[in-house]
Design a protein around this motif. Structure first.
Motif, PDB file in Angstrom:
ATOM      1  N   VAL A 116       0.851  -1.182   0.000  1.00 40.30           N
ATOM      2  CA  VAL A 116       0.000   0.000   0.000  1.00 40.30           C
ATOM      3  C   VAL A 116       0.893   1.239   0.000  1.00 40.30           C
ATOM      4  CG1 VAL A 116      -1.907   1.167   1.166  1.00 40.30           C
ATOM      5  CG2 VAL A 116      -1.731  -1.317   1.252  1.00 40.30           C
ATOM      6  N   GLU A 117       1.319   1.699   1.159  1.00 43.70           N
ATOM      7  CA  GLU A 117       2.217   2.844   1.254  1.00 43.70           C
ATOM      8  C   GLU A 117       3.050   2.694   2.513  1.00 43.70           C
ATOM      9  OE1 GLU A 117       0.121   6.494   1.213  1.00 43.70           O
ATOM     10  OE2 GLU A 117      -0.417   6.393  -0.890  1.00 43.70           O
ATOM     11  N   ASN A 118       4.259   3.294   2.479  1.00 46.17           N
ATOM     12  CA  ASN A 118       5.112   3.362   3.669  1.00 46.17           C
ATOM     13  C   ASN A 118       5.378   2.000   4.285  1.00 46.17           C
ATOM     14  OD1 ASN A 118       5.068   6.197   3.423  1.00 46.17           O
ATOM     15  ND2 ASN A 118       3.135   6.279   4.538  1.00 46.17           N
ATOM     16  N   GLY A 119       5.499   0.965   3.449  1.00 42.05           N
ATOM     17  CA  GLY A 119       5.819  -0.348   3.969  1.00 42.05           C
ATOM     18  C   GLY A 119       4.624  -1.150   4.425  1.00 42.05           C
ATOM     19  N   GLU A 133      -7.210  -1.543   2.694  1.00 38.71           N
ATOM     20  CA  GLU A 133      -6.360  -0.373   2.471  1.00 38.71           C
ATOM     21  C   GLU A 133      -6.827   0.812   3.312  1.00 38.71           C
ATOM     22  OE1 GLU A 133      -6.128   0.515  -1.641  1.00 38.71           O
ATOM     23  OE2 GLU A 133      -5.011  -1.297  -2.156  1.00 38.71           O
ATOM     24  N   ALA A 134      -8.148   0.963   3.427  1.00 43.59           N
ATOM     25  CA  ALA A 134      -8.675   2.062   4.239  1.00 43.59           C
ATOM     26  C   ALA A 134      -8.249   1.898   5.692  1.00 43.59           C
ATOM     27  CB  ALA A 134     -10.196   2.108   4.126  1.00 43.59           C
ATOM     28  N   ASP A 162     -16.921   2.889  -6.754  1.00 45.14           N
ATOM     29  CA  ASP A 162     -16.089   3.535  -7.763  1.00 45.14           C
ATOM     30  C   ASP A 162     -14.642   3.449  -7.283  1.00 45.14           C
ATOM     31  OD1 ASP A 162     -14.507   5.900  -8.867  1.00 45.14           O
ATOM     32  OD2 ASP A 162     -16.332   6.064 -10.065  1.00 45.14           O
ATOM     33  N   ARG A 163     -13.819   2.735  -8.044  1.00 42.97           N
ATOM     34  CA  ARG A 163     -12.455   2.476  -7.593  1.00 42.97           C
ATOM     35  C   ARG A 163     -11.662   3.765  -7.397  1.00 42.97           C
ATOM     36  NH1 ARG A 163      -7.977  -1.275 -10.786  1.00 42.97           N
ATOM     37  NH2 ARG A 163      -6.268  -0.978  -9.297  1.00 42.97           N
ATOM     38  N   ALA A 164     -11.713   4.650  -8.369  1.00 38.09           N
ATOM     39  CA  ALA A 164     -10.915   5.876  -8.286  1.00 38.09           C
ATOM     40  C   ALA A 164     -11.392   6.767  -7.151  1.00 38.09           C
ATOM     41  CB  ALA A 164     -10.964   6.620  -9.615  1.00 38.09           C
ATOM     42  N   ALA A 165     -12.720   6.920  -7.014  1.00 35.47           N
ATOM     43  CA  ALA A 165     -13.254   7.766  -5.950  1.00 35.47           C
ATOM     44  C   ALA A 165     -12.911   7.202  -4.578  1.00 35.47           C
ATOM     45  CB  ALA A 165     -14.761   7.907  -6.109  1.00 35.47           C
ATOM     46  N   THR A 166     -12.936   5.879  -4.461  1.00 36.65           N
ATOM     47  CA  THR A 166     -12.597   5.243  -3.183  1.00 36.65           C
ATOM     48  C   THR A 166     -11.138   5.475  -2.836  1.00 36.65           C
ATOM     49  OG1 THR A 166     -14.292   3.544  -3.514  1.00 36.65           O
ATOM     50  CG2 THR A 166     -12.533   3.046  -1.942  1.00 36.65           C
ATOM     51  N   ARG A 185      -6.953   8.213   0.404  1.00 38.51           N
ATOM     52  CA  ARG A 185      -5.701   8.965   0.397  1.00 38.51           C
ATOM     53  C   ARG A 185      -5.876  10.384   0.922  1.00 38.51           C
ATOM     54  NH1 ARG A 185      -5.204   8.803  -4.453  1.00 38.51           N
ATOM     55  NH2 ARG A 185      -5.864  10.900  -5.040  1.00 38.51           N
ATOM     56  N   ARG A 186      -6.971  11.033   0.541  1.00 35.53           N
ATOM     57  CA  ARG A 186      -7.111  12.464   0.809  1.00 35.53           C
ATOM     58  C   ARG A 186      -7.695  12.763   2.182  1.00 35.53           C
ATOM     59  NH1 ARG A 186      -9.735  16.250  -3.714  1.00 35.53           N
ATOM     60  NH2 ARG A 186      -7.869  15.435  -4.740  1.00 35.53           N
ATOM     61  N   LEU A 187      -8.650  11.959   2.645  1.00 29.34           N
ATOM     62  CA  LEU A 187      -9.327  12.276   3.893  1.00 29.34           C
ATOM     63  C   LEU A 187      -8.447  11.931   5.092  1.00 29.34           C
ATOM     64  CD1 LEU A 187     -12.889  10.960   3.017  1.00 29.34           C
ATOM     65  CD2 LEU A 187     -12.174  13.351   3.220  1.00 29.34           C
ATOM     66  N   PRO A 188      -8.510  12.732   6.150  1.00 26.50           N
ATOM     67  CA  PRO A 188      -7.729  12.403   7.351  1.00 26.50           C
ATOM     68  C   PRO A 188      -8.227  11.103   7.961  1.00 26.50           C
ATOM     69  CG  PRO A 188      -9.238  14.236   7.768  1.00 26.50           C
ATOM     70  CD  PRO A 188      -9.280  13.986   6.300  1.00 26.50           C
ATOM     71  N   PRO A 189      -7.363  10.380   8.673  1.00 26.02           N
ATOM     72  CA  PRO A 189      -7.739   9.059   9.179  1.00 26.02           C
ATOM     73  C   PRO A 189      -8.866   9.081  10.199  1.00 26.02           C
ATOM     74  CG  PRO A 189      -5.602   9.741  10.042  1.00 26.02           C
ATOM     75  CD  PRO A 189      -5.965  10.718   8.973  1.00 26.02           C
ATOM     76  N   GLU A 190      -9.147  10.234  10.797  1.00 25.52           N
ATOM     77  CA  GLU A 190     -10.265  10.310  11.747  1.00 25.52           C
ATOM     78  C   GLU A 190     -11.617  10.187  11.049  1.00 25.52           C
ATOM     79  OE1 GLU A 190      -6.694  12.140  13.444  1.00 25.52           O
ATOM     80  OE2 GLU A 190      -7.804  12.523  11.593  1.00 25.52           O
ATOM     81  N   VAL A 191     -11.671  10.392   9.752  1.00 25.99           N
ATOM     82  CA  VAL A 191     -12.923  10.248   9.008  1.00 25.99           C
ATOM     83  C   VAL A 191     -13.220   8.768   8.820  1.00 25.99           C
ATOM     84  CG1 VAL A 191     -14.085  10.681   6.808  1.00 25.99           C
ATOM     85  CG2 VAL A 191     -12.671  12.470   7.857  1.00 25.99           C
TER      86      VAL A 191
END
Length: 394
Positions: A91-94, A211-212, A179-183, A188-194
């Protein structure tokens, strides 16, 4: 210094003139060269040189064979759950998301480097909280009393500290996985508290839900329920009124699509949530499995809150739909109203459908909240918020 071949038998006299090689010597030498090249055999022949009778040696020197290529380095030993998995995704960062069997449960397992020190979300599925069904793995309460709603929620250690009376805002963004792209954009964009809610119909819902959670978002199952208008029915396995056994079977199908959610939020469901028998059966099932319920606030006739409280199910209801009207200005206005409600009531919950435009405005809004003295919290922290508000006011 000369060696023994240059000075045969240790004699110092110069050798007589060479009359030349005989034909048989040339032929033997040529044959030796051919044999050495073709057959890889070194030839050695001895004969008389000239009239002096001095022995003479001829050697065909074969070039050394090329060195074999170096062996590839041995791969590093992989963890057992990764080595046995059907597939893995970086995913990201290991962070690695692994698909396969985890404690006997099919699903996606999240491996986060340094997770213990970072207090990351608990990996899902937790083997204590898995029940096998003909549809796949379902969440359940553990034998030790552990509930998925508590185990899979965003930990308190990751939530910001705040003083009593601080306004709190929780935001649930739904429609994930369709929707894959919107998901991927929302993750990626929303802070993790959401918090994010995934529909059961997405082809990659399992991977994207994992991934979420790897990105820090707690997740919910957005359960399709029967609307008043049959034409609005969203797809198969919708929870319908009139046949409780069939509704529970369809609920099990929905629940098996991915793992790691804290509870359910309705997808449509005006007719279903207005039916007392249907909502009671649903909440009893959620109570047995240790799951929470969030009402998206779309139906004024919903009986979900009464049924949830009667069965001991953690409950929250969205105060405001954030993207009921499209456009950046309209969404910004809704977010401002949400903040105002939080200042008035102590806590407020906003709900959005997951459109990219809404995710962009929510991300901008969240970045300014701390500066404005408002705390962003996950939906799990807003469950039973009435009690928290009352304690703050005392």
């Amino acid at each position: 210094m000369l060696d023994d071949l240059d000075r045969p038998l240790g004699q110092d006299r110069p050798p007589p003139p060479d009359p030349g090689l005989g034909g048989w010597r040339i032929g033997a030498l040529a044959l030796g060269l051919v044999g050495a090249v073709v057959g890889g055999v070194s030839l050695f022949s001895v004969g008389d040189r000239g009239a002096g009778g001095e022995p003479e040696a001829y050697a065909v020197i074969q070039p050394a064979p090329p060195a074999p290529p170096p062996a590839p380095p041995a791969p590093a030993a992989a963890p057992k759950d990764v080595a046995d998995a059907a597939s893995a995704f970086d995913v990201e960062n290991g962070v690695k998301v692994v698909r396969g069997d985890a404690g006997g449960a099919e699903g996606y397992v999240i491996h986060v480097p340094g997770a213990e020190s970072a207090s990351a979300l608990t990996p899902a599925p937790d083997e204590r909280l898995v029940e096998k069904s003909r549809f796949g793995s379902l969440p359940r309460r553990g034998r030790d009393g552990a509930a998925p709603a508590a185990v899979y929620a965003r930990p308190l250690s990751l939530q910001p500290a705040f003083k009593p009376g601080t306004p709190r805002v929780a935001i649930l963004v739904a429609g994930m996985g369709l929707d894959r792209a919107a998901t991927e954009d929302a993750i990626r964009r929303l802070p993790p508290e959401v918090s994010l809610a995934f529909a059961p119909y997405g082809a990659e819902a399992g991977r994207q839900a994992a991934e979420a959670r790897a990105a820090g978002h707690e997740i919910l199952l957005q359960a399709p329920m029967e609307p008043f208008n049959p034409a609005d029915s969203p797809g198969p396995h919708v929870l319908r009124v009139g046949d409780a056994a069939r509704a529970i079977e369809d609920l099990h199908w929905q629940m098996s699509r991915f793992a790691g959610y804290i509870g359910l939020v309705n997808f449509l469901g005006g007719r279903f949530t207005a039916d007392q028998d249907a909502t009671q059966a649903l909440m009893k099932e959620l109570a047995d499995r240790g799951l929470d319920y969030v009402d998206d606030g779309s139906s004024p006739q919903s009986l979900a809150m009464e049924a949830a409280l009667a069965n001991g199910v953690g409950f929250a209801k969205a105060d405001l739909r954030l993207d009921a009207a499209r456009g950046p200005a309209a969404i910004d206005a809704a977010l401002f109203r949400l903040e105002t409600l939080a200042r008035q009531n102590g806590v407020a919950i906003g709900f959005a459908a997951g459109l990219p435009e809404a995710s962009d405005r929510i991300a901008r809004f969240a970045a300014d909240l701390k500066r404005d003295g408002v705390v962003l919290i996950p939906v799990s922290a807003a469950l039973g918020a009435e009690a928290l508000v009352s304690s703050d006011k005392r």
